[in-house]
Design an enzyme around this catalytic site. Sequence first.
Site, PDB file in Angstrom:
ATOM      1  N   LYS A 117       0.833  -1.216   0.000  1.00  0.00           N
ATOM      2  CA  LYS A 117       0.000   0.000   0.000  1.00  0.00           C
ATOM      3  C   LYS A 117       0.855   1.249   0.000  1.00  0.00           C
ATOM      4  O   LYS A 117       0.467   2.263  -0.570  1.00  0.00           O
ATOM      5  CB  LYS A 117      -0.979   0.001   1.186  1.00  0.00           C
ATOM      6  CG  LYS A 117      -2.130  -0.970   0.974  1.00  0.00           C
ATOM      7  CD  LYS A 117      -3.372  -0.545   1.724  1.00  0.00           C
ATOM      8  CE  LYS A 117      -4.539  -1.456   1.407  1.00  0.00           C
ATOM      9  NZ  LYS A 117      -5.726  -1.218   2.210  1.00  0.00           N
ATOM     10  N   LYS A 199      -3.974  -9.692  -6.962  1.00  0.00           N
ATOM     11  CA  LYS A 199      -5.273 -10.129  -6.422  1.00  0.00           C
ATOM     12  C   LYS A 199      -6.386  -9.200  -6.917  1.00  0.00           C
ATOM     13  O   LYS A 199      -6.144  -8.017  -7.191  1.00  0.00           O
ATOM     14  CB  LYS A 199      -5.240 -10.216  -4.896  1.00  0.00           C
ATOM     15  CG  LYS A 199      -5.322  -8.915  -4.190  1.00  0.00           C
ATOM     16  CD  LYS A 199      -5.608  -9.086  -2.709  1.00  0.00           C
ATOM     17  CE  LYS A 199      -5.752  -7.671  -2.160  1.00  0.00           C
ATOM     18  NZ  LYS A 199      -6.084  -7.505  -0.803  1.00  0.00           N
ATOM     19  N   LYS A 202     -10.895  -4.101  -4.834  1.00  0.00           N
ATOM     20  CA  LYS A 202     -11.900  -3.052  -5.013  1.00  0.00           C
ATOM     21  C   LYS A 202     -11.304  -1.857  -5.747  1.00  0.00           C
ATOM     22  O   LYS A 202     -11.993  -1.140  -6.441  1.00  0.00           O
ATOM     23  CB  LYS A 202     -12.397  -2.553  -3.650  1.00  0.00           C
ATOM     24  CG  LYS A 202     -13.085  -3.571  -2.789  1.00  0.00           C
ATOM     25  CD  LYS A 202     -13.604  -2.888  -1.507  1.00  0.00           C
ATOM     26  CE  LYS A 202     -13.879  -3.879  -0.396  1.00  0.00           C
ATOM     27  NZ  LYS A 202     -12.791  -3.956   0.599  1.00  0.00           N
TER      28      LYS A 202
HETATM   29  P1  TYM Z   1     -10.804  -6.157   2.955  1.00  0.00           P
HETATM   30  O1  TYM Z   1     -11.906  -5.169   3.093  1.00  0.00           O
HETATM   31  O2  TYM Z   1      -9.655  -5.812   2.078  1.00  0.00           O
HETATM   32  O3  TYM Z   1     -11.372  -7.543   2.470  1.00  0.00           O
HETATM   33  C1  TYM Z   1     -12.458  -8.185   3.123  1.00  0.00           C
HETATM   34  C2  TYM Z   1     -12.254  -9.681   3.095  1.00  0.00           C
HETATM   35  O4  TYM Z   1     -12.148 -10.136   1.738  1.00  0.00           O
HETATM   36  C3  TYM Z   1     -10.963 -10.899   1.576  1.00  0.00           C
HETATM   37  N1  TYM Z   1     -10.438 -10.647   0.207  1.00  0.00           N
HETATM   38  C4  TYM Z   1     -10.225 -11.600  -0.696  1.00  0.00           C
HETATM   39  N2  TYM Z   1     -10.387 -12.932  -0.663  1.00  0.00           N
HETATM   40  C5  TYM Z   1     -10.086 -13.621  -1.792  1.00  0.00           C
HETATM   41  N3  TYM Z   1      -9.637 -13.040  -2.935  1.00  0.00           N
HETATM   42  C6  TYM Z   1      -9.451 -11.711  -3.006  1.00  0.00           C
HETATM   43  N4  TYM Z   1      -9.038 -11.159  -4.136  1.00  0.00           N
HETATM   44  C7  TYM Z   1      -9.759 -10.922  -1.862  1.00  0.00           C
HETATM   45  N5  TYM Z   1      -9.703  -9.591  -1.600  1.00  0.00           N
HETATM   46  C8  TYM Z   1     -10.112  -9.449  -0.322  1.00  0.00           C
HETATM   47  C9  TYM Z   1     -10.014 -10.389   2.628  1.00  0.00           C
HETATM   48  O5  TYM Z   1      -9.035 -11.344   2.952  1.00  0.00           O
HETATM   49  C10 TYM Z   1     -10.958 -10.105   3.780  1.00  0.00           C
HETATM   50  O6  TYM Z   1     -11.189 -11.272   4.539  1.00  0.00           O
HETATM   51  N6  TYM Z   1      -8.119  -5.589   7.141  1.00  0.00           N
HETATM   52  C11 TYM Z   1      -9.313  -6.201   6.583  1.00  0.00           C
HETATM   53  C12 TYM Z   1     -10.590  -5.780   7.282  1.00  0.00           C
HETATM   54  C13 TYM Z   1     -10.564  -5.992   8.756  1.00  0.00           C
HETATM   55  C14 TYM Z   1     -10.629  -7.248   9.421  1.00  0.00           C
HETATM   56  C15 TYM Z   1     -10.598  -6.944  10.807  1.00  0.00           C
HETATM   57  C16 TYM Z   1     -10.726  -8.575   8.971  1.00  0.00           C
HETATM   58  C17 TYM Z   1     -10.486  -5.029   9.709  1.00  0.00           C
HETATM   59  N7  TYM Z   1     -10.502  -5.592  10.950  1.00  0.00           N
HETATM   60  C18 TYM Z   1     -10.645  -7.970  11.755  1.00  0.00           C
HETATM   61  C19 TYM Z   1     -10.776  -9.589   9.941  1.00  0.00           C
HETATM   62  C20 TYM Z   1     -10.736  -9.287  11.310  1.00  0.00           C
HETATM   63  C21 TYM Z   1      -9.445  -5.780   5.128  1.00  0.00           C
HETATM   64  O7  TYM Z   1      -8.938  -4.771   4.717  1.00  0.00           O
HETATM   65  O8  TYM Z   1     -10.277  -6.559   4.398  1.00  0.00           O
END
Ligand code: TYM
Length: 333
Positions: A117, A199, A202
């Site tokens: 990032k 990957k 969004k």
């Molecule tokens: P975020 O918002 O980037 O993504 C949400 C969830 O989607 C999964 N993910 C994917 N899985 C498979 N293929 C992909 N291309 C892909 N892109 C995203 C992510 O692994 C995630 O599970 N830091 C976290 C949010 C968060 C969180 C937490 C998660 C904040 N606090 C506590 C678990 C526990 C995040 O940015 O996810």
Amino acid sequence: MENTPKKEVVFSAIQPSGTITLGNYLGAVRNWVSLQDEYNCIYALADLHTITVRQNPAQFRKNIIDAYASIIACGVDVEKSVFFIQSHVHTHAELAWILNCYTQFGELSRMTQFKDKSAKHADNINAGLFTYPVLMAGDILLYQADKVPVGADQKQHIEITCDIAKRFNGIYGDVFKIPEGFIPKNGARVMSLQNPLNKMSKSDENVNGCVHLLDPPEVIMKKFKRAVTDSEACVRYAEGKDGVNNLMTIYSAVTGKTFEQIENEFAGKGYGDFKTAVGEAVVEELRPIRERYEQLVKDKAYLEECYHKADEIALKISSRTLGKVMKKVGYVR
Ligand code: TYM
């Protein structure tokens, strides 16, 4: 939420940083839904995390409501699970501050997502981006979670959560439950349709690389038809065939078919047929979600009622842990 003490606790969260993607769904949200009967599930919209990348306020506000409605549309049942908004529950920011003081600069420097990032947003490498995993650790630890359903990209963040929790427990006794990641076998890392080495995200600049949950069927079909493959014209899972491997992974995650079954199904057929089949399977998987979302998003009062109720429960549960932490550290209560 049923309050059966024997059930283990599941916690996870997603950032409202844009429209939810097929990657988010297959990697995480689908599991959130399937775990609801067996566990006490607590889910959050991690909107505090989102401002580590600069947001347009009006768009951000809209994204929060859209993401909230989308997750319910995916099947998170607000009668069974607690689904709240992180910024509404003040314990998250407070525990994050405390845990910052139990986290080393060196271990945060090793986080690959921070490195990625900061390369992507070189003009805004803020302190929040650096301490992001600590806020995430606090999210999980506040609820004494046993399991954390996430995609593969969050594995390192779960590991640092465990390290921080163990360090804290080592000093003060058993304050935090040590959580475990729950990463699906298939779909844990959905790749961009345009650049299968990255990957699906969004924030993908190439709109054709990312399938959004709310994309209309014709858009989904177009994106799959344009997906990057290779020149071999043979549907098989093999090293170096990243585009085809990704499409096979998606197809398998959606239909439940094994790679072998998929190879047999498309033996002797070209990529055109294969891409159409993957697109159609995804369209059918996402159709009910989009329809449900369209109903839900019109009813802002209902959504507000849902998150206010959940925010209160989350505050109550998390305050217990925060209170214990503050007492252990020595604050006057
Ligand atoms: P975020 O918002 O980037 O993504 C949400 C969830 O989607 C999964 N993910 C994917 N899985 C498979 N293929 C992909 N291309 C892909 N892109 C995203 C992510 O692994 C995630 O599970 N830091 C976290 C949010 C968060 C969180 C937490 C998660 C904040 N606090 C506590 C678990 C526990 C995040 O940015 O996810």
